[in-house]
Design an enzyme around this catalytic site. Structure first.
Site, PDB file in Angstrom:
ATOM      1  N   LYS A   1      46.954  44.311  36.751  1.00 41.93           N
ATOM      2  CA  LYS A   1      45.835  44.794  37.564  1.00 41.93           C
ATOM      3  C   LYS A   1      46.407  45.361  38.858  1.00 41.93           C
ATOM      4  O   LYS A   1      47.071  44.653  39.629  1.00 41.93           O
ATOM      5  CB  LYS A   1      44.894  43.632  37.894  1.00 41.93           C
ATOM      6  CG  LYS A   1      43.569  43.714  37.193  1.00 41.93           C
ATOM      7  CD  LYS A   1      42.629  42.660  37.734  1.00 41.93           C
ATOM      8  CE  LYS A   1      41.264  42.804  37.108  1.00 41.93           C
ATOM      9  NZ  LYS A   1      40.326  41.801  37.618  1.00 41.93           N
TER      10      LYS A   1
HETATM   11  O1  G3P Z   1      36.662  41.372  37.135  1.00 43.80           O
HETATM   12  C1  G3P Z   1      36.305  41.514  38.481  1.00 43.80           C
HETATM   13  C2  G3P Z   1      35.420  40.415  38.882  1.00 43.80           C
HETATM   14  O2  G3P Z   1      36.106  39.207  38.781  1.00 43.80           O
HETATM   15  C3  G3P Z   1      34.804  40.536  40.226  1.00 43.80           C
HETATM   16  O3  G3P Z   1      33.609  39.862  40.117  1.00 43.80           O
HETATM   17  O4  G3P Z   1      31.647  38.630  40.851  1.00 43.80           O
HETATM   18  O5  G3P Z   1      33.736  38.635  42.260  1.00 43.80           O
HETATM   19  O6  G3P Z   1      32.333  40.678  42.076  1.00 43.80           O
HETATM   20  P1  G3P Z   1      32.782  39.433  41.396  1.00 43.80           P
END
Ligand code: G3P
Length: 216
Positions: free
Chosen positions: A84
């Protein structure tokens, strides 16, 4: 559409693997921090559970550092580890080098179609638009997915779209309707996707009626 789990929790990942629907895993530093585990040990265990792309994020801010980190991670599982890389100029440089070295990349923190276009030009294996975080600031997160599906189709880019920052089952439905390649979904949302009140009521009725059938 492929389904990845967005988690670094091996208990959740193991459970989902037993459902037979998991195609890959995405992690990030926040998700690993939540587990309280050492990161290499955690990612190595995930690689033993799932045979599919497993995203792990670099933290360097320069391309040389990102490539060095990526090469170390690739040794953990050369087939499945996917690096990533945050969307930025140094990240694009790193993606170009890693693609040439046949290391899979997932360009993360994508919030605009132009970012997605540039990541694909650099040769990214995957890109991750964060739809929930866009919704959080009153932008329609799924709009970018629709735009990027169209852009990638127009030019035949091989880069796959991972709909990320998924917050509810409707994000997954929309992703599938739009033709995104992958949704990476938190365990809680995956459980919500399984259930329906009419299914529960139907199971109960069939069970209850079965009891009424005369037995030999
Ligand atoms: O895959 C990306 C994800 O983990 C981000 O999610 O909920 O932290 O915006 P969030």
């Amino acid at each position: 559409m492929k389904i990845f789990i967005d988690s670094a929790d091996v208990k959740e990942i193991r459970e989902l693997a037993s459902w037979g629907i998991i195609d890959g895993v995405t992690t990030n530093p926040s998700l690993v921090a939540k587990t309280g585990r050492e990161i290499t040990e955690c990612v190595t265990e995930i690689c033993q559970i799932v045979d599919g792309p497993i995203s792990v994020e670099v933290i360097s801010t320069d391309a040389v550092g990102m490539v060095k980190e990526a090469e170390e991670w690739a040794k953990v599982n050369p087939k499945n580890i996917t690096i990533k890389i945050p969307m930025c100029i140094e990240g694009l440089k790193a993606v170009k080098i890693l693609t040439e070295n046949e290391i899979k990349t997932n360009v993360t923190l994508i919030f605009s179609p132009n970012q997605a276009l540039l990541a694909a030009k650099a040769g990214a294996t995957f890109i991750s638009p964060f739809v929930g975080r866009l919704d959080d600031i009153s932008h329609f997160g799924m709009e970018i997915v629709n735009d990027v599906v169209q852009i990638y189709n127009n030019y035949g880019f091989a880069t796959e779209i991972i709909v990320a920052s998924v917050r509810n089952p409707l994000h997954v439905v929309e992703a599938a309707r739009m033709g995104a390649h992958i949704s990476t979904v938190p365990f809680g949302v995956l459980k919500q996707m399984v259930g329906h009140p009419l299914t529960d009521a139907g199971i109960k009725k069939f069970f209850d009626d079965y009891q009424k059938i005369p037995k030999k």
